[in-house]
Write a protein that holds these residues in place. Sequence first.
Motif, short mmCIF file in Angstrom:
data_model
loop_
_atom_site.label_atom_id
_atom_site.label_comp_id
_atom_site.label_asym_id
_atom_site.label_seq_id
_atom_site.Cartn_x
_atom_site.Cartn_y
_atom_site.Cartn_z
N UNK A 1 0.83 -1.20 0.00
CA UNK A 1 0.00 0.00 0.00
C UNK A 1 0.87 1.26 0.00
N UNK A 2 1.93 1.25 0.81
CA UNK A 2 2.83 2.41 0.82
C UNK A 2 3.56 2.55 -0.51
N UNK A 3 3.98 1.43 -1.07
CA UNK A 3 4.65 1.42 -2.36
C UNK A 3 3.76 2.02 -3.44
N UNK A 4 2.51 1.54 -3.53
CA UNK A 4 1.63 2.02 -4.60
C UNK A 4 1.20 3.47 -4.36
N UNK A 5 1.16 3.89 -3.10
CA UNK A 5 0.84 5.30 -2.81
C UNK A 5 1.91 6.22 -3.38
N UNK A 6 3.18 5.86 -3.16
CA UNK A 6 4.27 6.67 -3.71
C UNK A 6 4.36 6.51 -5.22
N UNK A 7 4.08 5.32 -5.70
CA UNK A 7 4.09 5.07 -7.14
C UNK A 7 3.10 5.99 -7.85
N UNK A 8 1.89 6.09 -7.31
CA UNK A 8 0.87 6.95 -7.90
C UNK A 8 1.24 8.42 -7.77
N UNK A 9 1.85 8.79 -6.64
CA UNK A 9 2.27 10.18 -6.45
C UNK A 9 3.33 10.57 -7.48
N UNK A 10 4.29 9.68 -7.72
CA UNK A 10 5.34 9.96 -8.69
C UNK A 10 4.80 9.90 -10.11
N UNK A 11 3.77 9.09 -10.31
CA UNK A 11 3.19 8.96 -11.65
C UNK A 11 2.51 10.21 -12.14
N UNK A 12 2.24 11.15 -11.23
CA UNK A 12 1.61 12.40 -11.65
C UNK A 12 2.56 13.30 -12.42
N UNK A 13 3.88 12.99 -12.39
CA UNK A 13 4.84 13.72 -13.21
C UNK A 13 5.22 15.09 -12.70
#
Length: 629
Positions: A483-495
């Motif tokens: 959950x923490x991994x995907x939270x940061x993944x989505x945050x970084x995915x915003x570019x």
Amino acid sequence: MSSQESYLQASGYIFHKDSAIWVRSGYTGISYSDGDDAELRIAGIIGRASDITVFSLELRRHCTDWPSLYHLSGTRANILRPFAAILRGDILEIGAGCGAITRYLGESGANTLALEGSPRRAAIVRSRTRDLENVTVLAEKFDQFRCDHQFDLITLIGVLEYANLFTSGENPALVMLQRVRSLLKPEGKLIIAIENQLGLKYFAGAPEDHLGQPMYGIEGRYRKDQPQTFGRTVLADLLEQAGFATVEFLAPFPDYKLPISILTEEGLSSKKFDGAALAWQSVRRDPQLPRSMSFSLELAWPEIFKNRLALDVANSFLVAVSPSQQKVLKPGILGYHYSTDRIPRYCKETVFEHIDENAIGVNYLILGSRKCEGETNPIINFKCPEKVIYAEGSPLSLEFIKIVTRDGWAIEEVGAFISRYIYLLGLIASQRGRVIDVAQVQEKLPGDFFDMVPQNIIVNLEEKPIPIDTEWSLKGDIELGWLLFRSLLLALGSGIDFGKNSKGQSFSRRAFIKSALSAAGYPLTDEDFSRFIALESVIQEHVSGHAAREFLIIWSEEQLLTYSVAERYGQVNQLNELIDECNRRISRLHELAMERDVLVHTILSSRSWRITRPFRAIARVLRSNQRAK
């Protein structure tokens, strides 16, 4: 023969059997194209496709560059979805392009006449709608369109800005609008989508869409032989002059081409509705946005909304107008949000609407087929409620953006943000009568926490977390680490553009995620990281229909884009200095030119110049005779 075909035939148009389009004899088309290679490629893709519907996964897989994305993406149709209830009767689409919008109009059931100036593009439109008998395609210039028929609805999607090129008259845009007005029934509606000359992204340095130069529209440098966009007041005045009694503005975000959110004037000004959140979260969904801007659009939008300037500086306008006094939009509608980059059965529309003075409702509508076609997923569940109450507050993800977009941020601050996020997860669990253990990354959380990432948590004024839009859940438990991994993944995915780190560090996405989690006391091993990528890939592939694992592996190793705020302003200052130097040189050249003019005038007015005039005349005659020999 359909009614559309009947009035085309009566107007002298001929049906071209090979391309299945209507055209007048001798018509050769307009000088507008995305290029031979691009249009032939798009024609081939559509011609070979077995699924040509709006949500076609087959076509979406061919979206590899801007022309293919623009002409094939189902997201294009979102611009008309707020008006789904009035897409009935006879519709004229002016400037059909390659049929992305035409396809949606046809699927809505309307009797659609698609007018496209380019015969080749008109043939592509027909190919995209080849299974829709309610769509007729005409290759013709709009200003030469011969038709006595009046329509229930007309669209100008990305067309009005080209009036200077294809419409004659002192004010081509006004002439075009007046002609459109004459083709509407008394209660008819016109839908316009166009870039805003004064859009916020253009102030931040994005180039003018049609001419490719920054500040071109902002500075009003348009010539009469160029495409031209307008600000809100000028556009509203044009519509009034053209005879439209009702004008309703909406703001599509990031712009009208591939909109994911659309806000009404009521939504843009509401104090209880956070329209700014939809605006700033859409920023990096604009594929035409330059990599670096002169300021952070994500941070600017909330301030723009606070000062009631959102409509004036929206990147694009969506305008519903009518010659009658009847409004198009239902009162109380604040905005729309679309999730359409998914496989069809998961595509949805979210509508924000006032229930009463004190409450806002959030209504959900599945846009694609609900049929699962026998497919199941052993990992994830999708559940879309029909209606919930809107949660007031600020997205938790905005706190992350405010940390990393400023110069001097530290990884420890990101760690503190993660700790705060975990604390809020604990509060959410307690609200539901649960207790969760968050001591280690291997700890398990209930499967319905899968979608409780920071962007789906609203923090209200009392600092209480409210989960929103949690449509996905795991069939089993989820590891805290994932959950923490995907939270940061989505945050970084915003570019987003990162500011300069306090220690001058640069990070790959992998290094950032691991460092941030370590700073929060939740270190990940390389094995954990690879395992979470594999798990996330399975989910993303199921939701989007695209293979994701290889992309996520490559993406995670790429460096984060860091752009110092100080350096950004330094570059702006350097550019300003260059402009000042150029202006000084221009002024000096102007002075020299004036001095030259004075000198020439002095010479021509002198007595010696008058005395030597006969000799100069003789010299010219002699030179002429010499050349003749």
